[in-house]
Motif scaffolding. Sequence first.
Motif, mmCIF file in Angstrom:
data_model
loop_
_atom_site.group_PDB
_atom_site.id
_atom_site.type_symbol
_atom_site.label_atom_id
_atom_site.label_comp_id
_atom_site.label_asym_id
_atom_site.label_seq_id
_atom_site.Cartn_x
_atom_site.Cartn_y
_atom_site.Cartn_z
ATOM 1 N N UNK A 25 40.349 41.228 36.751
ATOM 2 C CA UNK A 25 40.363 40.887 38.177
ATOM 3 C C UNK A 25 41.759 41.092 38.757
ATOM 4 N N UNK A 26 42.800 40.693 38.031
ATOM 5 C CA UNK A 26 44.181 40.897 38.497
ATOM 6 C C UNK A 26 44.446 42.383 38.723
ATOM 7 N N UNK A 27 43.960 43.229 37.834
ATOM 8 C CA UNK A 27 44.140 44.678 38.022
ATOM 9 C C UNK A 27 43.429 45.161 39.292
ATOM 10 N N UNK A 28 42.254 44.626 39.567
ATOM 11 C CA UNK A 28 41.534 45.001 40.784
ATOM 12 C C UNK A 28 42.270 44.500 42.021
ATOM 13 N N UNK A 29 42.865 43.299 41.942
ATOM 14 C CA UNK A 29 43.656 42.768 43.060
ATOM 15 C C UNK A 29 44.870 43.652 43.295
ATOM 16 N N UNK A 30 45.572 44.010 42.233
ATOM 17 C CA UNK A 30 46.759 44.860 42.350
ATOM 18 C C UNK A 30 46.409 46.222 42.934
ATOM 19 N N UNK A 31 45.194 46.691 42.679
ATOM 20 C CA UNK A 31 44.730 47.964 43.238
ATOM 21 C C UNK A 31 44.257 47.813 44.687
ATOM 22 N N UNK A 32 44.239 46.582 45.209
ATOM 23 C CA UNK A 32 43.803 46.292 46.587
ATOM 24 C C UNK A 32 42.380 46.792 46.828
ATOM 25 N N UNK A 33 41.498 46.467 45.917
ATOM 26 C CA UNK A 33 40.118 46.938 45.969
ATOM 27 C C UNK A 33 39.160 45.750 46.050
ATOM 28 N N UNK A 34 38.870 45.245 47.260
ATOM 29 C CA UNK A 34 37.970 44.089 47.378
ATOM 30 C C UNK A 34 36.599 44.315 46.739
ATOM 31 N N UNK A 35 36.043 45.510 46.867
ATOM 32 C CA UNK A 35 34.743 45.786 46.247
ATOM 33 C C UNK A 35 34.858 45.763 44.725
ATOM 34 N N UNK A 36 35.976 46.271 44.216
ATOM 35 C CA UNK A 36 36.209 46.225 42.777
ATOM 36 C C UNK A 36 36.358 44.798 42.278
ATOM 37 N N UNK A 37 37.040 43.957 43.059
ATOM 38 C CA UNK A 37 37.161 42.536 42.715
ATOM 39 C C UNK A 37 35.773 41.910 42.686
ATOM 40 N N UNK A 38 34.997 42.178 43.722
ATOM 41 C CA UNK A 38 33.656 41.599 43.829
ATOM 42 C C UNK A 38 32.776 42.003 42.648
ATOM 43 N N UNK A 39 33.018 43.172 42.076
ATOM 44 C CA UNK A 39 32.217 43.632 40.941
ATOM 45 C C UNK A 39 32.338 42.704 39.733
ATOM 46 N N UNK A 40 33.430 41.948 39.654
ATOM 47 C CA UNK A 40 33.633 41.002 38.549
ATOM 48 C C UNK A 40 33.110 39.606 38.874
ATOM 49 N N UNK A 41 32.581 39.404 40.078
ATOM 50 C CA UNK A 41 32.132 38.084 40.509
ATOM 51 C C UNK A 41 30.645 37.896 40.258
#
Length: 158
Positions: A25-41
């Motif tokens: 999730x931290x990697x997705x946050x660092x990439x500024x990818x809200x959809x990518x973050x959501x994929x882990x939720x």
Amino acid sequence: EGVGQHLVKLTMDQAKRAAAVAEAVVKAITAHDPAGIAAYMADDVAAWDVTLPAPVKGRKAVEEYFRTQFRTFPDANIKTQNHIESPDGDSVATEMEWTGTQKGPIEMPGMPAIPPTNKRVKGRGVIVGRSKNGKVTSFSVYYDTGSMMAQLGLLGQK
């Protein structure tokens, strides 16, 4: 970079460990990818931070929460300092350092928006998260808002 290109492929064993999910999730946050973050939720994830009067609930709501954060701090960056994982592997406390420049308004429910200051901030915080089967079921973010507001020049300090 396209949505999800940074997504980390977790092995079945890693997906059982909250620290591995947190790092993804931290990697997705660092990439500024809200959809990518959501994929882990998880579909019914509950998320809270110190500026919210109540948790944000649901994957789409968490995705929008991060979109708002990135509008406010478009260069936001999080660096993991440490993970402390529960013995069963389903909970983790992640100590982190964050930086960002306030380019958009800070919006908190029930309060007037704080206009952009264009000032850079740096702070430390802790994210406490829980996961199941490789999906985040809940997380709470704790950070020093007083220090952040002082760095932004919003506490009457010079």
